[in-house]
Scaffold this motif. Sequence first.
Motif, PDB file in Angstrom:
ATOM      1  N   GLU A  91     -20.509 -11.930   0.612  1.00 29.06           N
ATOM      2  CA  GLU A  91     -19.734 -11.268  -0.446  1.00 29.06           C
ATOM      3  C   GLU A  91     -18.348 -10.865   0.048  1.00 29.06           C
ATOM      4  O   GLU A  91     -17.365 -10.947  -0.691  1.00 29.06           O
ATOM      5  CB  GLU A  91     -20.506 -10.044  -0.959  1.00 29.06           C
ATOM      6  CG  GLU A  91     -21.705 -10.426  -1.821  1.00 29.06           C
ATOM      7  CD  GLU A  91     -22.590  -9.238  -2.187  1.00 29.06           C
ATOM      8  OE1 GLU A  91     -23.210  -9.294  -3.240  1.00 29.06           O
ATOM      9  OE2 GLU A  91     -22.675  -8.263  -1.400  1.00 29.06           O
ATOM     10  N   HIS A 148      -3.123  -9.005   4.474  1.00 25.42           N
ATOM     11  CA  HIS A 148      -3.027  -7.899   5.430  1.00 25.42           C
ATOM     12  C   HIS A 148      -4.420  -7.600   5.977  1.00 25.42           C
ATOM     13  O   HIS A 148      -5.325  -7.279   5.215  1.00 25.42           O
ATOM     14  CB  HIS A 148      -2.461  -6.684   4.676  1.00 25.42           C
ATOM     15  CG  HIS A 148      -2.286  -5.459   5.519  1.00 25.42           C
ATOM     16  ND1 HIS A 148      -1.644  -4.336   5.053  1.00 25.42           N
ATOM     17  CD2 HIS A 148      -2.654  -5.158   6.779  1.00 25.42           C
ATOM     18  CE1 HIS A 148      -1.635  -3.407   5.996  1.00 25.42           C
ATOM     19  NE2 HIS A 148      -2.258  -3.883   7.051  1.00 25.42           N
ATOM     20  N   ARG A 205     -11.818 -13.118   6.134  1.00 23.85           N
ATOM     21  CA  ARG A 205     -11.630 -12.806   4.719  1.00 23.85           C
ATOM     22  C   ARG A 205     -10.169 -12.953   4.329  1.00 23.85           C
ATOM     23  O   ARG A 205      -9.836 -13.511   3.283  1.00 23.85           O
ATOM     24  CB  ARG A 205     -12.107 -11.384   4.440  1.00 23.85           C
ATOM     25  CG  ARG A 205     -12.279 -11.105   2.971  1.00 23.85           C
ATOM     26  CD  ARG A 205     -12.625  -9.665   2.719  1.00 23.85           C
ATOM     27  NE  ARG A 205     -11.591  -8.806   3.230  1.00 23.85           N
ATOM     28  CZ  ARG A 205     -11.802  -7.604   3.743  1.00 23.85           C
ATOM     29  NH1 ARG A 205     -13.007  -7.116   3.815  1.00 23.85           N
ATOM     30  NH2 ARG A 205     -10.806  -6.886   4.187  1.00 23.85           N
ATOM     31  N   GLY A 260     -11.880  -2.684   8.493  1.00 18.56           N
ATOM     32  CA  GLY A 260     -11.356  -3.163   7.226  1.00 18.56           C
ATOM     33  C   GLY A 260     -12.278  -4.069   6.451  1.00 18.56           C
ATOM     34  O   GLY A 260     -11.843  -4.956   5.727  1.00 18.56           O
ATOM     35  N   ILE A 261     -13.572  -3.865   6.594  1.00 19.43           N
ATOM     36  CA  ILE A 261     -14.515  -4.695   5.851  1.00 19.43           C
ATOM     37  C   ILE A 261     -15.297  -3.812   4.890  1.00 19.43           C
ATOM     38  O   ILE A 261     -15.239  -2.589   4.960  1.00 19.43           O
ATOM     39  CB  ILE A 261     -15.508  -5.407   6.794  1.00 19.43           C
ATOM     40  CG1 ILE A 261     -16.203  -4.376   7.673  1.00 19.43           C
ATOM     41  CG2 ILE A 261     -14.812  -6.444   7.627  1.00 19.43           C
ATOM     42  CD1 ILE A 261     -17.618  -4.703   7.934  1.00 19.43           C
ATOM     43  N   PHE A 262     -16.032  -4.461   3.994  1.00 19.08           N
ATOM     44  CA  PHE A 262     -16.871  -3.730   3.049  1.00 19.08           C
ATOM     45  C   PHE A 262     -18.285  -3.730   3.603  1.00 19.08           C
ATOM     46  O   PHE A 262     -19.014  -4.710   3.459  1.00 19.08           O
ATOM     47  CB  PHE A 262     -16.817  -4.380   1.676  1.00 19.08           C
ATOM     48  CG  PHE A 262     -15.428  -4.409   1.115  1.00 19.08           C
ATOM     49  CD1 PHE A 262     -14.921  -3.303   0.453  1.00 19.08           C
ATOM     50  CD2 PHE A 262     -14.618  -5.524   1.275  1.00 19.08           C
ATOM     51  CE1 PHE A 262     -13.627  -3.311  -0.048  1.00 19.08           C
ATOM     52  CE2 PHE A 262     -13.331  -5.536   0.776  1.00 19.08           C
ATOM     53  CZ  PHE A 262     -12.840  -4.428   0.117  1.00 19.08           C
ATOM     54  N   SER A 263     -18.670  -2.640   4.227  1.00 19.80           N
ATOM     55  CA  SER A 263     -19.966  -2.663   4.905  1.00 19.80           C
ATOM     56  C   SER A 263     -21.116  -2.460   3.928  1.00 19.80           C
ATOM     57  O   SER A 263     -22.276  -2.567   4.305  1.00 19.80           O
ATOM     58  CB  SER A 263     -20.007  -1.626   6.024  1.00 19.80           C
ATOM     59  OG  SER A 263     -19.638  -0.376   5.543  1.00 19.80           O
ATOM     60  N   ASN A 264     -20.798  -2.204   2.639  1.00 22.37           N
ATOM     61  CA  ASN A 264     -21.876  -2.144   1.637  1.00 22.37           C
ATOM     62  C   ASN A 264     -22.180  -3.528   1.064  1.00 22.37           C
ATOM     63  O   ASN A 264     -23.109  -3.680   0.289  1.00 22.37           O
ATOM     64  CB  ASN A 264     -21.500  -1.187   0.503  1.00 22.37           C
ATOM     65  CG  ASN A 264     -20.241  -1.620  -0.234  1.00 22.37           C
ATOM     66  OD1 ASN A 264     -19.362  -2.262   0.343  1.00 22.37           O
ATOM     67  ND2 ASN A 264     -20.153  -1.275  -1.500  1.00 22.37           N
ATOM     68  N   LEU A 265     -21.384  -4.528   1.447  1.00 24.43           N
ATOM     69  CA  LEU A 265     -21.570  -5.882   0.927  1.00 24.43           C
ATOM     70  C   LEU A 265     -22.047  -6.803   2.046  1.00 24.43           C
ATOM     71  O   LEU A 265     -21.894  -6.488   3.226  1.00 24.43           O
ATOM     72  CB  LEU A 265     -20.257  -6.424   0.358  1.00 24.43           C
ATOM     73  CG  LEU A 265     -19.555  -5.568  -0.701  1.00 24.43           C
ATOM     74  CD1 LEU A 265     -18.258  -6.235  -1.129  1.00 24.43           C
ATOM     75  CD2 LEU A 265     -20.448  -5.346  -1.898  1.00 24.43           C
ATOM     76  N   LEU A 306     -14.842 -12.162  -1.598  1.00 21.71           N
ATOM     77  CA  LEU A 306     -13.720 -11.305  -1.972  1.00 21.71           C
ATOM     78  C   LEU A 306     -12.412 -11.844  -1.404  1.00 21.71           C
ATOM     79  O   LEU A 306     -11.359 -11.722  -2.026  1.00 21.71           O
ATOM     80  CB  LEU A 306     -13.937  -9.881  -1.449  1.00 21.71           C
ATOM     81  CG  LEU A 306     -14.702  -8.934  -2.338  1.00 21.71           C
ATOM     82  CD1 LEU A 306     -14.945  -7.634  -1.607  1.00 21.71           C
ATOM     83  CD2 LEU A 306     -13.939  -8.650  -3.627  1.00 21.71           C
ATOM     84  N   LEU A 319       0.833  -1.207   0.000  1.00 23.00           N
ATOM     85  CA  LEU A 319       0.000   0.000   0.000  1.00 23.00           C
ATOM     86  C   LEU A 319       0.868   1.258   0.000  1.00 23.00           C
ATOM     87  O   LEU A 319       0.432   2.318  -0.435  1.00 23.00           O
ATOM     88  CB  LEU A 319      -0.934   0.014   1.209  1.00 23.00           C
ATOM     89  CG  LEU A 319      -2.099  -0.974   1.171  1.00 23.00           C
ATOM     90  CD1 LEU A 319      -2.882  -0.919   2.475  1.00 23.00           C
ATOM     91  CD2 LEU A 319      -3.018  -0.684  -0.001  1.00 23.00           C
TER      92      LEU A 319
END
Lengths: 310, 240
Positions: free
Chosen positions: B97, B82, B149, B88-93, B101, B52
């Motif tokens: 899902e 990492h 994940r 660090g998650i995708f809260s729209n998914l 990922l 990153l």
Amino acid sequence: MNDLFQTFVAGLRLGCIYGLVALGYTMVYGVLRFINFAHGDIVMVGAWLCFIVARAMHWTGFTAHPPLYAAAFVLLISMTACALLGWLTERLAYRPLRRAPRLNVLIAAIGVSLFIENAGQLRFLFGTEPQAMPSLLPRAQTALITLLGVRITVLDVVIGLLAVGLMIALDILVFRTRLGLAMRAVAFDDAAAALTGVPVNRVVGMTFIIGSALAAAGGFIFATEYHNLQQPAEMSWILLGLKAFVAAVVGGIGNIRGAMVGGLLLALLEQFGGRYVSNDLRDVYVFAILILVLLVKPGGIMGAQVTEKV
Amino acid sequence: MALLTIRNLCVHYGAIQALHGVDLEVQEGQIVALLGSNGAGKTTTLRAISGLLKPSAGDIVFDGQSMVGLPPELIVKRGIAHVPEGRGIFSNLTVEENLRLGAYIRTDTAAVAADREWVFELFPRLQERLGQNAGTLSGGEQRMLSMARALLSRPRLLLLDEPSLGLAPQLVQAIFATIRRISQDPARRTTILLVEQNAHMALATAAYGYILATGQIKTHAPAGELANSDEVRKAYLGVV
């Protein structure tokens, strides 16, 4: 009643275009958080390419009695070329600015827009004269059915199926496929998406490719429905792009289904307002509704609440 | 040879230098703790390893190959996962899902299915919540999801950034127990580099420890030695 329905059908025709174009604005905003002001110009290029290809076919005598696949061929060429153009704008103008302040990217988008409009006026491209789109479909204006006194033509049906088909295809792509999952992940947080192994640059590139292909389809519908193509930098193209952008905002920018609904809603409003209030104010309704939505429901009618990331 | 070797790692944020030549080694199969106070450069170190951040100097060698200059998505493919600080998650998914990922880079579907079973053994709560939007999970569950994940990419090296931060004491115990279970799973042999502010728990879990202060490694030793050194405790760990 007849008149009401007539206006409704006109709204649907226009809504197909606004919806398809709005999708591109909303998708790019979703992944990169900026408004791609050059998107409206992709529509113009798409429509003009349809004209160029159709005229070339006319010269070869191909479209004297055009078979159905002639239209499909024109559409395919236009969508492919616009996909490439959209990808190029991202690759050359926006990707180098990925880490730059958002304002820089916005200014670059305006630059790309002006570049396309002016390059389009070159004599060996589209030129500075308006042109009339030749008819692509056999018996396009034949009424297929007459409903409540309104002629629904073959062309209307073909175009309606095309627009709805593309929108459903996009919806499936975004919500049911691996690429769609990656797009939604990048939209939420590109660094976190990269950490899961999503190739962010490729996903952003695909977003531009898909959005621009849809814009070309919008241009195709525009050209076949309205026939008159104004020269590339003409105000009507800019207005078309702006209205589709408003549709995306009204539907909730970043929201795919919102863009479709917003496009339809805006087109209906424009047609009904134009028919029953005043035709001179057609553009005013669109921007008035933009102000209204931004005041009352800034996230758009289908937009989620905006939550700050902590 | 060590699984991960970092030599003279320097990272700049604009004109400000955050890391001044960090040297660090992680042996295969170990849990290594990277400790230090706020702003010492722990997160920066992890972000440089996972691609990153681009180092301004130095080398990061993983399994014999330099990782410097590779984009994050290729580094994941090489086997480094990492788990970033925070949720660090995708809260729209949905939870499902998010997990998909995690296995995005993998094509070995049978092995992915086996890894899912394992991950659900470690975090049974996630299985109950598969269809739920990840944003609706509690803070602890979100942390579990981000670890799950990362594990689904079948990493050889797992980078954990402050896994216990902001969790209730009971959950902290549970998270560290899970970290040990991940490390000890015989089929997967996951090596772990753990960044923590909770030095006590981290040193009790890790085999080896590094202490980072103002962008430099101040000392390193087996975890037991660090935990018992009065000097280290007072100077760097804030333990009285």
